[in-house]
Design an enzyme around this catalytic site. Structure first.
Site, PDB file in Angstrom:
ATOM      1  N   GLU A 289       0.797  -1.246   0.000  1.00 40.89           N
ATOM      2  CA  GLU A 289       0.000   0.000   0.000  1.00 40.89           C
ATOM      3  C   GLU A 289       0.824   1.287   0.000  1.00 40.89           C
ATOM      4  O   GLU A 289       0.600   2.165   0.826  1.00 40.89           O
ATOM      5  CB  GLU A 289      -0.935  -0.003   1.215  1.00 40.89           C
ATOM      6  CG  GLU A 289      -1.837  -1.217   1.267  1.00 40.89           C
ATOM      7  CD  GLU A 289      -2.710  -1.265   2.512  1.00 40.89           C
ATOM      8  OE1 GLU A 289      -2.467  -0.498   3.466  1.00 40.89           O
ATOM      9  OE2 GLU A 289      -3.639  -2.092   2.538  1.00 40.89           O
TER      10      GLU A 289
ATOM     11  N   GLU B 178      -6.302 -10.823  -1.129  1.00 41.36           N
ATOM     12  CA  GLU B 178      -7.112 -10.622   0.081  1.00 41.36           C
ATOM     13  C   GLU B 178      -8.598 -10.543  -0.276  1.00 41.36           C
ATOM     14  O   GLU B 178      -9.343  -9.725   0.277  1.00 41.36           O
ATOM     15  CB  GLU B 178      -6.690  -9.330   0.800  1.00 41.36           C
ATOM     16  CG  GLU B 178      -5.215  -9.269   1.131  1.00 41.36           C
ATOM     17  CD  GLU B 178      -4.790  -8.029   1.918  1.00 41.36           C
ATOM     18  OE1 GLU B 178      -5.660  -7.335   2.477  1.00 41.36           O
ATOM     19  OE2 GLU B 178      -3.578  -7.754   1.965  1.00 41.36           O
TER      20      GLU B 178
END
Ligand code: GLA
Length: 411
Positions: free
Chosen positions: A217, A322
């Site tokens: 991220e 995810e």
């Protein structure tokens, strides 16, 4: 271990599905299944039962009558994909969930235990003057379990703005002092990454890992770099250095990944970014891009796959890392009503179906997909019911969507 659940529709059979009971009504009834019911036989069931003779009059009906509900693992294996779940110590401490994971998945990602907050030791860092990686017993327990059960492992994650202790960025590991300079932080990053891979190699765990999220991220949705102490201390090229160190220390069998969310909105920025992760000869220092795929039932599947195609054109591998599909949209989550859960079941069906189409036609270089859990009660987004099993570990429409049973997932 029971790997397939065979349903003879002529009579109503209730089978145990790894802690879940599934009862089937009739192959010709509109939905044909109550995905999560108790074991009671209803009057509906009885009336369907009375039709049995007619249903078996012709061969087609007999074929339809034998339905096989595959496991998630069987479904993905047919497309040469590993399929995983995130894993916490609680999940393997509880017999029911442990068995479910063993039966349905062949890959795990530790939900938290390998994040920087959990593996960096402040006291030892102060004592030695170098950043110290100290892998705790939860990690070891999960790795031993993975090894004993032939589970492949994705490592998650080394360099991240979140769940990372502040003290690693300060002089003498003391947050009341100044941030360290670039050289000190680069040498701490080097040592940190080196120690993690050395731990895996020295303790004979490295061979069960197939991928590692080196950075998580680092980019905002608008394509700008996310603020973090890594950026503040080292500068814009901290990402390049992270992959350079990882290349130096990771064994060859572990693919090096960049992992992010909202990938469908930032795909252009990610394409530009990975092009910078090359060595002097122009070879990639990275192997793949991890797509978190924290989706909502209102998200458009075609746009998502357009972004995937763009990322795939980089030539790197892709993994879905995810996956969960919350009900509604990010600013308006919906309750888990039967109708909403059917929409979710269809969404999972369509999403996985499209994914398999891409994989089978060779347009995506992907070797695994990981769900961020399996049952709603253990999910970080539990209020939005994003996963495949309900709170009692009963399979939802979503489960049937994933295993590609169109008639049973809400269609
Ligand atoms: C991000 C991270 C995961 C996890 C989820 C929330 O997606 O990559 O490790 O923290 O948020 O569970």
């Amino acid at each position: 271990m029971k790997s397939k659940y065979v349903f003879l529709i002529a009579s109503i059979i209730t089978l145990s599905l790894v802690g879940c009971n599934v009862s089937i009504k009739s192959p010709t009834s509109d939905l044909g299944v109550e995905a999560s019911t108790d074991n009671e036989t209803t009057s509906d069931d009885i009336s369907n039962d009375n039709n049995t003779e007619n249903q078996f009059d012709d061969v087609d009906s007999q074929e339809e009558a034998l339905m096989i509900v595959p496991t998630i693992l069987e479904t993905f294996s047919e497309h040469n994909l590993k399929v995983g779940t995130c894993l916490s110590p609680e999940m393997i401490n509880r017999e029911e969930t442990e068995e479910l994971i063993r039966t349905q998945f062949n890959s795990i990602t530790m939900e938290n235990a390998l994040k920087p907050d959990y593996i960096l030791n402040k006291k030892k860092s102060i004592e030695t003057g170098d950043i110290v990686v100290d892998i705790n017993s939860d990690v070891i327990k999960m790795l031993d379990w993975a090894k004993a059960n032939n589970m492949a492992v994705r490592g998650h994650t080394l360099i991240w703005h979140s769940q990372t202790p502040d003290w690693i960025f300060y002089e003498d590991f003391d947050t009341s002092k100044e941030l360290v300079n670039r050289d000190v932080m680069l040498s701490r990053m080097d040592s940190y990454i080196h120690q993690v891979f050395d731990f895996l190699i020295d303790n004979e765990y490295s061979e069960i890992f197939y991928a590692y999220d080196i950075v998580n991220e680092a980019w905002n949705d608008d394509g700008s770099m996310r603020e973090s102490n890594w950026l503040a201390t080292i500068g814009d090229d901290y990402l390049w250095h992270a992959y350079n160190y990882a290349n130096m220390y990771a064994p060859d069998n572990i693919d090096l990944y960049y992992n992010d969310y909202n990938e469908q909105y930032k795909s252009n920025a990610l394409v530009k970014f990975v092009e910078t992760l090359v060595d002097d000869e122009g070879n990639y220092l990275i192997d793949g891009i991890g797509l978190q795929a924290h989706l909502y039932t209102n998200d458009n599947i075609n746009s998502y796959f357009n972004a995937i195609e763009k990322l795939s054109a980089t030539g790197l591998k892709l993994e879905i890392t995810e996956l969960d599909v919350s009900l509604g949209s990010w600013n308006n989550t919906l309750p888990g009503s039967d109708d909403n859960l059917k929409v979710q079941g269809k969404y999972y069906y369509d999403f996985i179906n499209k994914l398999f189409e891409h994989i089978d036609s060779g347009t995506l270089n992907m070797d695994s997909l990981t769900f961020w859990g399996f049952c709603d009660s253990m999910s970080w987004r539990r209020e939005a019911s994003p996963l495949l099993y309900d709170d009692s570990l009963e399979p939802k429409y979503a489960y049937y969507g994933v295993v590609q049973l169109k008639n049973m997932c809400g269609y």
